[in-house]
Motif scaffolding. Structure first.
Motif, short mmCIF file in Angstrom:
data_model
loop_
_atom_site.label_atom_id
_atom_site.label_comp_id
_atom_site.label_asym_id
_atom_site.label_seq_id
_atom_site.Cartn_x
_atom_site.Cartn_y
_atom_site.Cartn_z
N ALA A 182 36.55 39.94 34.41
CA ALA A 182 37.52 39.64 35.46
C ALA A 182 38.92 39.45 34.89
O ALA A 182 39.89 39.45 35.64
CB ALA A 182 37.09 38.39 36.21
N TRP A 183 39.03 39.31 33.60
CA TRP A 183 40.34 39.09 32.98
C TRP A 183 41.35 40.18 33.29
O TRP A 183 42.51 39.88 33.63
CB TRP A 183 40.18 38.86 31.48
N PRO A 184 41.02 41.42 33.16
CA PRO A 184 42.01 42.46 33.48
C PRO A 184 42.52 42.41 34.92
O PRO A 184 43.64 42.82 35.21
CB PRO A 184 41.28 43.76 33.21
N LEU A 185 41.72 41.86 35.83
CA LEU A 185 42.16 41.78 37.22
C LEU A 185 43.16 40.62 37.42
O LEU A 185 44.07 40.71 38.24
CB LEU A 185 40.97 41.58 38.15
N ILE A 186 42.97 39.53 36.66
CA ILE A 186 43.80 38.35 36.84
C ILE A 186 45.07 38.40 35.98
O ILE A 186 46.10 37.85 36.33
CB ILE A 186 42.98 37.08 36.50
N LYS A 187 45.01 39.13 34.88
CA LYS A 187 46.10 39.15 33.91
C LYS A 187 47.45 39.54 34.50
O LYS A 187 48.47 38.91 34.17
CB LYS A 187 45.74 40.07 32.74
N TYR B 191 48.72 38.89 37.26
CA TYR B 191 49.31 37.78 38.03
C TYR B 191 49.81 36.64 37.14
O TYR B 191 50.70 35.91 37.53
CB TYR B 191 48.26 37.24 39.02
N LEU B 192 49.19 36.48 35.98
CA LEU B 192 49.56 35.37 35.12
C LEU B 192 50.71 35.69 34.17
O LEU B 192 51.40 34.82 33.73
CB LEU B 192 48.33 34.93 34.31
N GLY B 193 50.85 36.87 33.80
CA GLY B 193 51.98 37.22 32.94
C GLY B 193 51.57 37.57 31.53
O GLY B 193 51.76 38.65 31.09
N ALA B 194 50.96 36.67 30.79
CA ALA B 194 50.62 36.93 29.39
C ALA B 194 49.23 36.39 29.11
O ALA B 194 48.71 35.50 29.77
CB ALA B 194 51.62 36.24 28.46
#
Length: 167
Positions: free
Chosen positions: A155-160, A162-165
């Protein structure tokens, strides 16, 4: 042979003879018993009494003088404490005014050139991403622990974005 001790006359130098014309007549003296014990003179007693009263009064004056001086010191210290407390209260008021949220917003917008955001965006995980909201699963109580950590990694690539870094 016996030695004769020297008498007082032989040791003392001979005195010249007095002639009857130069001889003075002394009054006859006799010892008198003192029938009454000696009393202090009234003047001596009065002088001692007045001196004692004067010493006591002088001591009281010195005591009151010291008392007044120490009271003045206490009053001065109380004034200093009151001034320090007033200064402390004014500084607390100043800190409260500087910490006020509206003042912080005003400084940020006017002096620092910041702008308020258009809106607030909240990120929520996607339903199919496999992120677990169950507390028991995050503590390792369920056997699906291994699969939930794999799902979090995917799921990290989907959330990344939005978070920036990355962390």
């Amino acid at each position: 042979m016996a030695v004769v001790p020297a008498t007082r006359r032989s040791v003392v130098a001979p005195q010249p003879r007095r002639t009857p014309a130069t001889r003075e007549r002394r009054p006859q003296l006799r010892v008198v018993d003192d029938p009454k014990p000696r009393r202090l003179n009234l003047a001596v007693v009065t002088t001692l009494g007045v001196g004692a009263v004067f010493a006591v009064l002088f001591g009281l004056v010195v005591f009151h003088t010291l008392l007044l001086q120490n009271q003045q010191k206490l009053d001065h210290l109380n004034t200093q404490v009151s001034d320090a407390q007033g200064q402390y209260q004014s500084l607390r008021l100043q800190v409260a005014q500087l910490e006020a949220p509206q003042r912080i917003i005003d400084v940020a917008t006017h002096q620092l050139g910041m702008v308020p955001p258009d809106g607030t965006t909240y990120l929520t995980p996607a339903a199919g991403s496999g992120a677990s909201t169950d507390v028991g699963a995050s503590q390792g109580d369920s056997p699906s622990d291994a699969t939930s950590s794999n799902d979090d990694a995917s799921a990290w690539p989907l959330i990344k974005p939005y978070l920036g870094a990355a962390p």
